[in-house]
Design a protein around this motif. Structure first.
Motif, short mmCIF file in Angstrom:
data_model
loop_
_atom_site.label_atom_id
_atom_site.label_comp_id
_atom_site.label_asym_id
_atom_site.label_seq_id
_atom_site.Cartn_x
_atom_site.Cartn_y
_atom_site.Cartn_z
N PHE A 266 0.83 -1.21 0.00
CA PHE A 266 0.00 0.00 0.00
C PHE A 266 0.86 1.26 0.00
CE2 PHE A 266 -2.71 3.26 2.01
CZ PHE A 266 -3.77 3.22 1.12
N SER A 267 2.08 1.16 0.53
CA SER A 267 2.95 2.35 0.56
C SER A 267 3.24 2.86 -0.85
CB SER A 267 4.27 2.01 1.28
OG SER A 267 4.87 0.91 0.63
N LYS A 268 3.05 2.00 -1.87
CA LYS A 268 3.34 2.43 -3.25
C LYS A 268 2.08 2.84 -4.00
CE LYS A 268 7.55 -0.12 -3.89
NZ LYS A 268 8.35 -0.98 -4.73
N VAL A 269 0.98 3.01 -3.27
CA VAL A 269 -0.31 3.17 -3.95
C VAL A 269 -0.31 4.33 -4.95
CG1 VAL A 269 -1.32 4.50 -2.01
CG2 VAL A 269 -2.82 3.35 -3.62
N ARG A 270 0.26 5.44 -4.58
CA ARG A 270 0.20 6.60 -5.47
C ARG A 270 1.04 6.37 -6.73
NH1 ARG A 270 -2.25 11.87 -5.88
NH2 ARG A 270 -1.85 12.00 -8.08
N GLU A 271 2.20 5.76 -6.51
CA GLU A 271 3.09 5.44 -7.64
C GLU A 271 2.38 4.48 -8.61
OE1 GLU A 271 7.41 3.23 -8.31
OE2 GLU A 271 6.58 3.36 -6.30
N VAL A 272 1.69 3.49 -8.05
CA VAL A 272 1.00 2.51 -8.89
C VAL A 272 -0.14 3.19 -9.66
CG1 VAL A 272 -0.35 0.37 -8.93
CG2 VAL A 272 1.57 0.59 -7.34
N ALA A 292 -6.98 -2.51 -8.35
CA ALA A 292 -7.78 -2.58 -7.12
C ALA A 292 -6.93 -2.21 -5.91
CB ALA A 292 -8.34 -3.99 -6.94
N ILE A 293 -7.52 -1.45 -5.02
CA ILE A 293 -6.89 -1.21 -3.72
C ILE A 293 -7.73 -2.00 -2.73
CG2 ILE A 293 -6.25 0.56 -2.03
CD1 ILE A 293 -6.31 2.59 -4.32
N VAL A 294 -7.10 -2.92 -2.03
CA VAL A 294 -7.89 -3.83 -1.20
C VAL A 294 -7.34 -3.89 0.22
CG1 VAL A 294 -8.53 -5.33 -3.14
CG2 VAL A 294 -6.50 -5.86 -1.83
N ALA A 295 -8.25 -4.05 1.16
CA ALA A 295 -7.84 -4.30 2.55
C ALA A 295 -8.76 -5.38 3.10
CB ALA A 295 -7.96 -3.03 3.38
N PRO A 296 -8.24 -6.61 3.26
CA PRO A 296 -9.08 -7.66 3.84
C PRO A 296 -9.37 -7.32 5.31
CG PRO A 296 -6.88 -8.50 3.32
CD PRO A 296 -6.89 -7.06 2.95
N PRO A 297 -10.43 -7.89 5.89
CA PRO A 297 -10.72 -7.56 7.29
C PRO A 297 -9.53 -7.92 8.18
CG PRO A 297 -12.39 -9.05 6.37
CD PRO A 297 -11.33 -8.89 5.34
N GLY A 298 -9.01 -6.94 8.86
CA GLY A 298 -7.89 -7.18 9.77
C GLY A 298 -6.55 -7.39 9.07
N GLY A 299 -6.54 -7.36 7.73
CA GLY A 299 -5.29 -7.64 7.01
C GLY A 299 -4.64 -6.36 6.51
N LYS A 300 -3.49 -6.54 5.88
CA LYS A 300 -2.75 -5.37 5.38
C LYS A 300 -3.32 -4.92 4.04
CE LYS A 300 1.88 -5.67 7.21
NZ LYS A 300 3.19 -6.21 6.99
N ARG A 384 -14.24 -5.30 8.10
CA ARG A 384 -14.79 -5.14 6.74
C ARG A 384 -13.71 -5.40 5.69
NH1 ARG A 384 -15.99 0.55 6.64
NH2 ARG A 384 -13.88 0.85 5.89
N ALA A 385 -14.10 -6.09 4.62
CA ALA A 385 -13.24 -6.11 3.43
C ALA A 385 -13.53 -4.82 2.69
CB ALA A 385 -13.59 -7.31 2.56
N THR A 386 -12.50 -4.04 2.42
CA THR A 386 -12.69 -2.75 1.77
C THR A 386 -11.98 -2.79 0.42
OG1 THR A 386 -12.57 -1.79 3.97
CG2 THR A 386 -12.51 -0.25 2.13
N VAL A 387 -12.72 -2.48 -0.62
CA VAL A 387 -12.15 -2.58 -1.97
C VAL A 387 -12.48 -1.33 -2.75
CG1 VAL A 387 -12.20 -3.87 -4.16
CG2 VAL A 387 -12.51 -5.09 -2.00
N MET A 388 -11.48 -0.83 -3.46
CA MET A 388 -11.71 0.25 -4.40
C MET A 388 -11.19 -0.26 -5.75
SD MET A 388 -10.99 4.14 -3.42
CE MET A 388 -9.31 3.83 -3.09
N LEU A 389 -12.03 -0.22 -6.76
CA LEU A 389 -11.66 -0.85 -8.03
C LEU A 389 -11.79 0.13 -9.17
CD1 LEU A 389 -11.13 -3.56 -9.65
CD2 LEU A 389 -13.61 -3.74 -9.85
N LEU A 390 -10.76 0.15 -10.02
CA LEU A 390 -10.88 0.83 -11.31
C LEU A 390 -10.95 -0.27 -12.37
CD1 LEU A 390 -8.24 3.63 -10.75
CD2 LEU A 390 -10.59 4.08 -11.49
#
Ligand SMILES: Cc1cc2nc3c(=O)[nH]c(=O)nc-3n(C[C@H](O)[C@H](O)[C@H](O)COP(=O)(O)OP(=O)(O)OC[C@H]3O[C@@H](n4cnc5c(N)ncnc54)[C@H](O)[C@@H]3O)c2cc1C
Length: 504
Positions: A266-272, A292-300, A384-390
């Protein structure tokens, strides 16, 4: 604001149950012996006589399920666990004749109607409180003619059915990215997928549709027959009738694609994101890359670029080289793999029964400020599983004129989605509120939205989202469904209702 209030109250009603739904639930505690309370098409209550229900049941080949009967609770469940509605009757149709009997029963008893195929409507349009659920999910089957490159698909089939039978012959057409999604709902609303940039939308690949109309007929709609209906069913959703079968054009793609995810921290999100938006504009239509930017529940949290190249692997390897070299990923799982495997890889993560909420909109030109908003606002949550998708669009989707089918959003570059999935029902309000608030920051960077992920919360919004196609859709509605029997969808109002709504 109005849109949010409407949706909130709609989902609230679904969760708590309307008085009628509670009456139906209470009736379920005892064997059905008397008359049946039900919801009228225009709202309000009606009562179905036992004799009428018995006669309807006898007219069907498939089972008619009433509250309290075996299979009823299972049949009323849809993909989104947050939707908890209780139809008065569920007709589990065995074929088009059952569909027509159900349409006629609903019409003659003035009943609210929900039409279900795959049951993946995120807002639960395929199930209703108190009405008749016309359920096509038992009508599954695909026949492929490999020489003609055609697939005939029964109305309740899932995308996995279509993919599996087509791939047996090395063929495919555009289908969505999760194989337990219904072919009907997806195709009638447009239909994006990994092959869309190469082959167009799922609806662009239709050769014909069999449609059960509100007056109890079954019509064939194609470029030769009932052309106006064919136009409207490709993007106009379930407004004009119930699709009992589809005929798709298939294409040679082979059974193997170069595909899979490349995952970055995730630290590279803007670069990606910056790389992705530039790269996406340079690639040929044979290559599809979703981000996709994803965060599983409780995960990285992580950022994923998901690749699908259906063509010569050596060419594909060269094309995706920039993805592999612009930054060091955590994991690179892109390889030659069966197309079917790629198409079902997300099935489990998007499984049915969890509580889901989605907001989406089309991105035409990427404003860098959108990425700031996405990155700064993305908030993982342990529950929560949180997802942002293009989801990448363009290519062959754009080659079709906005008025060539009822689906007008041909020029969008991406479909942007924010999705949350969680198990704890008591947290529904909390998660929905977060998604709505996050979306309100991103929505200004979008124009129009996909009816298959949200139907729209007001008539004005539906009209605006169909754009210049709306007036033609109203004419079709007047012709094929003047009583608006098919209304649980992105609803096109017939002129009679539109004028009474505006004068009322
Ligand atoms: C996990 C998941 C993944 C998805 N991925 C994609 C994707 O990759 N690409 C994409 O484009 N979309 C995608 N979608 C959105 C999808 O297109 C819609 O949810 C679609 O409505 C699902 O169709 P269904 O038959 O399963 O839905 P249902 O809930 O059965 O129906 C949805 C709507 O269509 C109407 N309808 C259903 N069957 C018929 C019929 N036979 N005749 C007339 N009207 C009918 C219903 O009344 C309802 O209004 C996805 C959704 C989910 C939940």
């Amino acid at each position: 604001m109005q849109r949010r209030l409407f949706l909130g109250s709609m989902l609230g009603a679904a969760a708590s149950g309307t008085p009628l739904a509670r009456a139906i639930a209470a009736a379920a505690a005892t064997p059905i012996s008397g008359d049946l309370p039900a919801t009228r098409l225009g709202g309000g209550e009606t009562v179905l006589s036992r004799a009428a229900v018995r006669e309807f049941r006898a007219s069907l080949r498939g089972p008619l399920l009433l509250p309290g009967e075996d299979g009823y609770d299972r049949a009323r469940q849809v993909w989104n666990g947050m939707i908890d509605r209780r139809p008065a009757l569920i007709a589990r149709c065995s074929g088009p004749a059952d569909v027509v009997s159900s349409v006629e029963f609903a019409r003659s008893n003035d009943l609210l109607v929900a039409v279900r195929s795959g049951g993946h409507s995120t807002s639960g349009q395929s199930v209703c409180d108190g009405g008749l659920m016309i359920d096509l999910s038992a009508m599954r089957g695909v026949r492929v003619d490999p020489r003609a490159k055609r697939a005939w698909v029964a109305g309740g089939s899932l995308l996995g059915d279509l993919d599996r039978e087509s791939q047996f012959f090395g063929l495919a057409t555009t289908a969505g990215t999760v194989s337990h999604t219904g072919a009907a709902g997806l195709t009638l609303g447009g239909g994006f997928g990994r092959l869309g940039r190469r082959l167009g939308l799922a609806c662009d690949n239709l050769a014909s549709i069999d449609v059960a109309t509100a007056d109890g007929k079954v019509l064939r709609a194609s470029s030769n027959e009932n052309r106006d209906l064919f136009w409207g069913m490709r993007g106009g959703g379930g407004n004009f009738g119930i699709a009992t079968a589809f005929e798709y054009r298939l294409h040679d793609i082979g059974t193997t694609v170069l595909g899979g995810p490349i995952i970055y921290p995730f630290s590279k999100v803007r670069e990606v994101l910056d790389f992705y938006v530039e790269f996406a504009q340079t690639i040929p239509d044979e290559l599809n890359v979703d981000c996709a930017i994803v965060a599983p529940p409780g995960g990285k949290p992580a950022v994923i670029l998901e690749v699908c190249y259906a063509g010569d692997p050596a060419v594909g390897e060269k094309l995706i080289q920039p993805i592999r070299s612009f930054s060091k990923p955590l994991v690179d799982q892109v390889k030659l793999m069966p197309y079917l495997k790629l198409q079902s890889g997300g099935d489990e993560a998007n499984g049915p029964g969890r509580n889901y909420y989605i907001k989406s909109g089309f991105v035409h030109d990427v404003d860098p400020a959108l990425f700031d908003t996405m990155v700064n606002g993305f908030t993982p949550d342990p529950g929560r599983a949180t997802v942002m998708l293009l989801q990448q669009l363009g290519g062959a989707i754009r080659q079709v004129r906005p008025d060539a089918t009822a689906f007008p959003h041909r020029n969008a570059q991406f479909d942007l989605l924010v999705l949350g999935g969680w198990d704890d029902r008591t947290q529904n309000d909390y998660h929905r509120t977060w998604i709505r608030s996050f979306w309100s920051e991103m929505e200004p960077y979008t124009r129009g939205y996909y009816f298959n992920t949200q139907i729209g919360d007001s008539q004005a919004q539906v009209r605006a989202n169909f754009g210049d196609n709306y007036s033609r859709l109203v004419k079709l509605k007047d012709r094929y469904d003047p009583g608006n029997l098919f209304r649980l969808n992105a609803n096109v109002l017939p002129s009679s209702s539109a004028s009474s709504a505006s004068s009322g």
